[in-house]
Design a protein around this motif. Structure first.
Motif, PDB file in Angstrom:
ATOM      1  N   LYS A 469      31.629 -16.703  -7.237  1.00  0.00           N
ATOM      2  CA  LYS A 469      30.226 -17.068  -7.024  1.00  0.00           C
ATOM      3  C   LYS A 469      29.466 -16.055  -6.178  1.00  0.00           C
ATOM      4  N   ASP A 470      29.822 -14.787  -6.375  1.00  0.00           N
ATOM      5  CA  ASP A 470      29.083 -13.706  -5.732  1.00  0.00           C
ATOM      6  C   ASP A 470      28.034 -13.233  -6.737  1.00  0.00           C
ATOM      7  N   ILE A 471      26.907 -13.899  -6.762  1.00  0.00           N
ATOM      8  CA  ILE A 471      25.904 -13.695  -7.807  1.00  0.00           C
ATOM      9  C   ILE A 471      25.336 -12.273  -7.757  1.00  0.00           C
ATOM     10  N   GLY A 472      25.086 -11.758  -6.560  1.00  0.00           N
ATOM     11  CA  GLY A 472      24.505 -10.419  -6.433  1.00  0.00           C
ATOM     12  C   GLY A 472      25.390  -9.350  -7.059  1.00  0.00           C
ATOM     13  N   THR A 473      26.679  -9.377  -6.714  1.00  0.00           N
ATOM     14  CA  THR A 473      27.617  -8.396  -7.276  1.00  0.00           C
ATOM     15  C   THR A 473      27.757  -8.579  -8.777  1.00  0.00           C
ATOM     16  N   ALA A 474      27.744  -9.831  -9.225  1.00  0.00           N
ATOM     17  CA  ALA A 474      27.832 -10.100 -10.665  1.00  0.00           C
ATOM     18  C   ALA A 474      26.632  -9.506 -11.395  1.00  0.00           C
ATOM     19  N   LEU A 475      25.420  -9.649 -10.793  1.00  0.00           N
ATOM     20  CA  LEU A 475      24.221  -9.084 -11.423  1.00  0.00           C
ATOM     21  C   LEU A 475      24.293  -7.557 -11.487  1.00  0.00           C
ATOM     22  N   GLU A 476      24.848  -6.941 -10.443  1.00  0.00           N
ATOM     23  CA  GLU A 476      25.033  -5.485 -10.481  1.00  0.00           C
ATOM     24  C   GLU A 476      25.910  -5.100 -11.664  1.00  0.00           C
ATOM     25  N   GLY A 477      27.035  -5.812 -11.793  1.00  0.00           N
ATOM     26  CA  GLY A 477      27.949  -5.506 -12.890  1.00  0.00           C
ATOM     27  C   GLY A 477      27.299  -5.693 -14.247  1.00  0.00           C
ATOM     28  N   PHE A 478      26.584  -6.838 -14.439  1.00  0.00           N
ATOM     29  CA  PHE A 478      25.948  -7.088 -15.733  1.00  0.00           C
ATOM     30  C   PHE A 478      24.834  -6.082 -16.017  1.00  0.00           C
ATOM     31  N   GLY A 479      24.179  -5.625 -14.946  1.00  0.00           N
ATOM     32  CA  GLY A 479      23.141  -4.613 -15.124  1.00  0.00           C
ATOM     33  C   GLY A 479      23.708  -3.329 -15.715  1.00  0.00           C
ATOM     34  N   TRP A 480      24.837  -2.884 -15.185  1.00  0.00           N
ATOM     35  CA  TRP A 480      25.472  -1.675 -15.723  1.00  0.00           C
ATOM     36  C   TRP A 480      26.098  -1.936 -17.095  1.00  0.00           C
ATOM     37  N   ILE A 481      26.616  -3.141 -17.298  1.00  0.00           N
ATOM     38  CA  ILE A 481      27.189  -3.483 -18.610  1.00  0.00           C
ATOM     39  C   ILE A 481      26.132  -3.331 -19.705  1.00  0.00           C
ATOM     40  N   PHE A 482      24.893  -3.706 -19.386  1.00  0.00           N
ATOM     41  CA  PHE A 482      23.805  -3.575 -20.361  1.00  0.00           C
ATOM     42  C   PHE A 482      23.298  -2.131 -20.446  1.00  0.00           C
ATOM     43  N   THR A 483      23.111  -1.509 -19.293  1.00  0.00           N
ATOM     44  CA  THR A 483      22.425  -0.207 -19.249  1.00  0.00           C
ATOM     45  C   THR A 483      23.271   0.922 -19.825  1.00  0.00           C
ATOM     46  N   ILE A 484      24.580   0.942 -19.531  1.00  0.00           N
ATOM     47  CA  ILE A 484      25.426   2.068 -19.966  1.00  0.00           C
ATOM     48  C   ILE A 484      25.428   2.225 -21.487  1.00  0.00           C
ATOM     49  N   PRO A 485      25.743   1.182 -22.278  1.00  0.00           N
ATOM     50  CA  PRO A 485      25.747   1.389 -23.739  1.00  0.00           C
ATOM     51  C   PRO A 485      24.353   1.651 -24.310  1.00  0.00           C
ATOM     52  N   VAL A 486      23.339   1.031 -23.709  1.00  0.00           N
ATOM     53  CA  VAL A 486      21.982   1.244 -24.213  1.00  0.00           C
ATOM     54  C   VAL A 486      21.544   2.684 -23.967  1.00  0.00           C
ATOM     55  N   ALA A 487      21.848   3.210 -22.772  1.00  0.00           N
ATOM     56  CA  ALA A 487      21.483   4.594 -22.457  1.00  0.00           C
ATOM     57  C   ALA A 487      22.216   5.576 -23.364  1.00  0.00           C
ATOM     58  N   ILE A 488      23.488   5.305 -23.637  1.00  0.00           N
ATOM     59  CA  ILE A 488      24.251   6.178 -24.546  1.00  0.00           C
ATOM     60  C   ILE A 488      23.673   6.083 -25.954  1.00  0.00           C
ATOM     61  N   GLY A 489      23.288   4.881 -26.342  1.00  0.00           N
ATOM     62  CA  GLY A 489      22.657   4.708 -27.651  1.00  0.00           C
ATOM     63  C   GLY A 489      21.348   5.474 -27.745  1.00  0.00           C
ATOM     64  N   TRP A 490      20.588   5.484 -26.659  1.00  0.00           N
ATOM     65  CA  TRP A 490      19.316   6.233 -26.626  1.00  0.00           C
ATOM     66  C   TRP A 490      19.559   7.726 -26.830  1.00  0.00           C
ATOM     67  N   ILE A 491      20.624   8.255 -26.148  1.00  0.00           N
ATOM     68  CA  ILE A 491      20.960   9.671 -26.305  1.00  0.00           C
ATOM     69  C   ILE A 491      21.389   9.963 -27.743  1.00  0.00           C
ATOM     70  N   ALA A 492      22.233   9.066 -28.293  1.00  0.00           N
ATOM     71  CA  ALA A 492      22.715   9.275 -29.662  1.00  0.00           C
ATOM     72  C   ALA A 492      21.581   9.140 -30.674  1.00  0.00           C
ATOM     73  N   ALA A 493      20.621   8.236 -30.400  1.00  0.00           N
ATOM     74  CA  ALA A 493      19.506   8.040 -31.333  1.00  0.00           C
ATOM     75  C   ALA A 493      18.659   9.294 -31.452  1.00  0.00           C
ATOM     76  N   GLY A 494      18.559  10.054 -30.367  1.00  0.00           N
ATOM     77  CA  GLY A 494      17.791  11.289 -30.417  1.00  0.00           C
ATOM     78  C   GLY A 494      18.359  12.276 -31.412  1.00  0.00           C
ATOM     79  N   MET A 495      19.650  12.171 -31.715  1.00  0.00           N
ATOM     80  CA  MET A 495      20.295  13.099 -32.648  1.00  0.00           C
ATOM     81  C   MET A 495      20.479  12.507 -34.034  1.00  0.00           C
ATOM     82  N   TYR A 496      20.702  11.206 -34.102  1.00  0.00           N
ATOM     83  CA  TYR A 496      21.088  10.635 -35.387  1.00  0.00           C
ATOM     84  C   TYR A 496      20.128   9.557 -35.908  1.00  0.00           C
TER      85      TYR A 496
END
Length: 648
Positions: A469-496
């Protein structure tokens, strides 16, 4: 679970014996202001130290050496409780220790006497050719001089001219003699000294020289021979003693080690006038067994579970599926998680073994490693609790074989240069990447592995934080869980896929803004919240990129293994063609030795660097570490396999 044991003082020793046999109870220190059971502790320390001295001393005199198999298994001696009792009651061990101490002392004396004798012989060496010893009389003084052949005639002439009564004669049988005896009347002594000073002739002191140096040298030689014989006889006696007694001494070393551990733990009890109070940590699955054992000792003994104190950290014991257990070898190098942290062993295991195999990338090496590890376990009958490293290497060998086939590595040979046939066709079909030619692709795969593991670490972090029940740390983790694949997808979209770039760009920005808000939540000053959030997000991005770059070591080590293997093959072929007749033998020897070395050094590098990626890039994302190991009172053995069964 934390427990308290309340024991009548008269039964304390019996209870600790039982707890040590159970090997599931971690005794907690309760006090430091009293010196409880110090006598027992000091006696156990003394007994262990003295028997340890005897074991180490006698080891050098055993003629029955351990086999490699016995050294690997480490516990070749099987001893029962009855055996230990017998050895203790015979009480020969005290005499053995005394004999070892006396022998060590005598060896030291012989060594010193030998050193003194050699020095005396060295001092006598210059006088060994002396045939005439200078002596004084009532009327004359004699002295021994050292003189060169060139200066001799001048001195003789001077003596004849100034001291007709003087006598000068060679002191050795050598020709020409380097030493001369010069005898003059006592009243001519001062005149003689002036002559010798004028001609810079040295007078030798004979105060420490025996009158018969040859006899003295022979006496010293005889003394040394007696010392050598005494030493030889003493060594024979020690060989006999070692061969008949060292196993018993090893048995007692383990026994006294157990006694020392027990007495050390007994110093942690709290005593009142009538009872001893012990606090201990017991695994939940064993609490009933301990409670039942205490009732068997005496029904009055209390064994109850109690609540840990606030902020108290229980000891940590890892428990994993048997398939995962070998990876605890790697975990043990890093340390243990805190009690309230996740055990990362099952989570890093697949990454570790894949990275290990990628660092080697040679299917031939994988086969050798897997088969060699299994054979070592079977041939040497390694106990289950000592198989972890070998099982880990077997896993690594199997996966190295699979990944090595994917990378086309077979002892430094790629499928395209193999003889035509079904084997070449099969291996070529499996072969997907040539690490030398497809280096960029290899590097991209290494970075991709880093991204996946970094993303996976955030998933673990978020889910574990939710559990507590450490909500703050959980939100940090979920934030990166969402951002990392989306950012990589953004980089890949620029090429493909340019049509998706804008959408993924906004999604990435939204994820970063969410992270800024989450990281800034702990700052009280509202204007500073965005600033702190931005700084921490930037630090997170820089750290993430830095971590991912570290995975390039997978590519570097994978390339190194294949290139070195290729070089070994090339060198072997050169020698095969250069050396007639035995060139083939030399070729085989070079291949065996070279590939064995390459496998050993790269397996070590793979283990270290794969472990480093877990320790530095993976664990810190979700684990602090530093847990205190669960260390139950037990009977850890150095030399023996112990059985409580008296018939063993």
């Amino acid at each position: 679970k934390k427990h308290v044991l309340v024991i009548p003082q008269s039964l304390e020793a019996d209870v600790f014996d039982v707890l040590q046999d159970l090997e599931v109870t971690h005794i907690q220190e309760m006090q430091k202001d009293q010196d409880i059971h110090s006598d027992g502790f000091e006696k156990a320390s003394y007994n262990k130290a003295t028997i340890e001295f005897a074991v180490k001393f006698l080891k050098d005199y055993t003629t029955t050496k351990q086999t490699f198999k016995e050294k690997l298994q480490k516990l070749p001696l099987i001893r029962s409780k009855q055996d230990i009792t017998r050895i203790l009651h015979e009480e020969k061990w005290e005499e053995i220790i005394k004999q070892c101490e006396q022998a060590e002392k005598r060896f030291a004396e012989i060594k010193q006497e030998t050193k003194d004798t050699e020095q005396q012989q060295k001092d006598l060496a210059p006088w060994m050719t002396l045939s005439i010893f200078p002596k004084n009389t009532q009327q004359t003084n004699s002295r021994l001089i050292s003189i060169s052949e060139e200066a001799l005639s001048e001195l003789q002439k001077t003596i004849e001219d100034t001291m007709p009564a003087a006598a000068m004669y060679p002191a050795t049988s050598a020709s020409p003699s380097p030493l001369w005896v010069l005898t003059v009347l006592k009243e001519q002594e001062k005149a003689l000294e002036k002559i010798l000073d004028d001609q810079s002739i040295e007078t030798l002191s004979t105060e420490t020289v025996p009158e018969l140096p040859q006899a003295a040298f022979a006496e010293l030689t005889q003394k040394q021979q007696h010392l050598d014989k005494e030493k030889e006889q003493l060594e024979k006696e020690l060989h006999t003693l070692a061969n008949t007694s060292i196993d018993d001494c090893k048995t007692l070393f383990d026994y006294f080690s157990w006694q020392l551990e027990k007495e050390d733990n007994r110093r942690h009890v709290l005593q009142t006038e009538y009872v001893s109070i012990v606090t201990a940590w017991i695994p939940e699955e064993h609490t009933k067994k301990v409670s039942t054992a205490m009732k068997k000792v005496d029904a009055s003994i209390i064994c109850e579970e109690i609540e840990p104190e606030e902020e108290e950290k229980p000891p940590v014991a890892l428990k994993n599926h048997p398939f995962i257990e070998p990876f605890e070898t790697v975990m043990g190098i890093y340390g243990l998680p805190q009690y309230n942290e996740i055990d990362p062993t099952p989570f890093f295991a697949p990454f570790f073994i894949v990275f290990f195999a990628t660092c080697i990338t040679d299917a031939g090496y994988g086969i050798v490693m897997a088969i060699g590890s299994v054979l070592a376990i079977v041939i040497f009958k390694i106990p289950r609790d000592k198989q972890k490293l070998f099982r880990l290497l077997a896993y690594g060998g199997v996966l190295t074989f699979i990944i090595g086939a994917f990378f086309g590595g077979w002892f430094g040979v790629t499928p395209d240069v193999m003889p035509n046939g079904w084997a070449k066709n099969l291996l070529t079909t499996i072969w997907a990447i040539n690490p030398v030619e497809d280096t960029l692709l290899f590097m991209v795969l290494a970075f991709a592995a880093g991204v996946i593991q970094a993303w996976y670490a955030q998933i673990i972090k978020a889910l574990w934080a939710l559990k507590y029940k450490d909500i703050g740390t959980a939100l940090e983790g979920f934030g990166w869980i969402f951002t990392i694949p989306v950012a990589i997808g953004w980089i890949a979209a620029g090429m493909y896929a340019p049509e998706l770039k804008t959408l993924l760009g906004y999604a990435s920005l939204a994820g970063l803004l969410a992270l800024v808000l989450v990281y800034g939540r702990s700052v009280k000053a509202i204007p500073l919240k965005p600033l702190v959030g931005v700084i921490q997000v930037l630090q997170g991005i820089i750290g993430l990129v830095s971590d991912i770059l570290s995975y390039s070591r997978l590519m570097a080590l994978g390339l190194a293994t294949g290139i070195i293997a290729f070089i070994i093959n090339t060198i072997g072929a050169i020698f095969r063609d250069l050396i007639p007749v035995i060139g083939g033998v030399v070729y085989v020897l070079i291949l065996i030795g070279g590939h064995a070395f390459n496998l050993a050094i790269n397996a070590l590098g793979a283990f270290i660097h794969s472990g480093r990626l877990q320790f530095v890039e993976f664990f810190p994302k979700f684990m602090e570490g530093g847990g205190k190991a669960f260390a139950p009172l037990s009977k850890k053995s150095t030399y023996i396999n112990y059985s409580q069964d008296s018939n063993s």
